[in-house]
Design an enzyme around this catalytic site. Sequence first.
Site, PDB file in Angstrom:
ATOM      1  N   ASP A 106       0.609  -1.926  -0.253  1.00 40.39           N
ATOM      2  CA  ASP A 106      -0.225  -0.065  -0.250  1.00 40.39           C
ATOM      3  C   ASP A 106       0.524   1.378  -0.245  1.00 40.39           C
ATOM      4  O   ASP A 106       1.945   1.259   0.793  1.00 40.39           O
ATOM      5  CB  ASP A 106      -1.037   0.200   1.638  1.00 40.39           C
ATOM      6  CG  ASP A 106      -2.669  -0.638   1.303  1.00 40.39           C
ATOM      7  OD1 ASP A 106      -2.113  -1.583   0.037  1.00 40.39           O
ATOM      8  OD2 ASP A 106      -2.912  -0.880   1.992  1.00 40.39           O
ATOM      9  N   HIS A 251       3.399  -2.557   3.210  1.00 38.77           N
ATOM     10  CA  HIS A 251       3.225  -1.438   2.452  1.00 38.77           C
ATOM     11  C   HIS A 251       4.831  -0.657   1.830  1.00 38.77           C
ATOM     12  O   HIS A 251       5.828  -1.664   2.588  1.00 38.77           O
ATOM     13  CB  HIS A 251       3.709   0.073   3.209  1.00 38.77           C
ATOM     14  CG  HIS A 251       2.212   0.239   4.302  1.00 38.77           C
ATOM     15  ND1 HIS A 251       2.055  -1.067   5.539  1.00 38.77           N
ATOM     16  CD2 HIS A 251       0.754   0.554   4.412  1.00 38.77           C
ATOM     17  CE1 HIS A 251       0.826  -1.064   6.210  1.00 38.77           C
ATOM     18  NE2 HIS A 251       0.205   0.293   5.606  1.00 38.77           N
TER      19      HIS A 251
END
Length: 283
Positions: A106, A251
């Site tokens: 992400d 992430h």
Amino acid sequence: MKKDQMIPGRRAALRIAAVLGAVGLTRLLTAGDAQTPGRPAAGSPSGSSPAAGPQAALPRRPSAYRLSPMTEFQQPPDQRPARLPVRKEPFLEMPDLGHSMVLTFDDGPDPHYTPGILKTLRAHDVRAMFFVCGEMATGQRDLLREMADDGHIVGNHTWSHPELPKLGPAKIRAEMERTSEVIERTLGRPPVWFRAPYGSWNRHTFEIGADLGMEPLAWTVDTLDWKSPGTGKIVRTVLDGAAPGVVVLSHDAGGDRSQSVAALRDYLPELLNKGYGITVPRP
């Protein structure tokens, strides 16, 4: 007398020849239409993609995980996804993928960390999902193209990473639409997966996401890598949570993600050695 009797016969022959010539010309033109590149044959859906095939046109029994469309690979580049049902909760796992797991990243793309993640995924020839923020993606379009070229799925993670339930419907739509526009202009097709920042969903996020042709995906295993818990801790979290259908959240932006990059280099070969496939949802 004989000469006069020959005239009607000649006329009849000429009429017959004219009719046969017209029929032959019609067949020739029809055959030419059928062979024209890019034009569908009679009875086939207009603009259908070979990747979709008959499966996309046939009615299917509804399933929690056999979605229509599942990914961008099921849609021709010049067409919007079909109208989707409005979900009441996001998907948390993908059990229909067999003995496989889904890795997701992400907040990117980030030029400092995303390339390292792409390099590791490429070294092991596996595919992942990247949920990108528009304000990051708009300046890193080459990384978006690299993701797509490597076969990864590029999903929508809003424009500026807000907590969506705190926004009104118009602002939620703007956050999602702007990012979808960047992705579509860069890759030639809109995203078909969406993830709400912080995992914060409400009715408007599901409604607007469906209206934009995107399915909601959350996660099963949270590495908590945004806390920088240490590379070893991230690795243990992924390996301890490994199971068929699991969706792992990591992430590639939003801070120092060097631990996330390093952890992937460690746990990815371990997962493969344990017999897990690393893949993305397909039709």
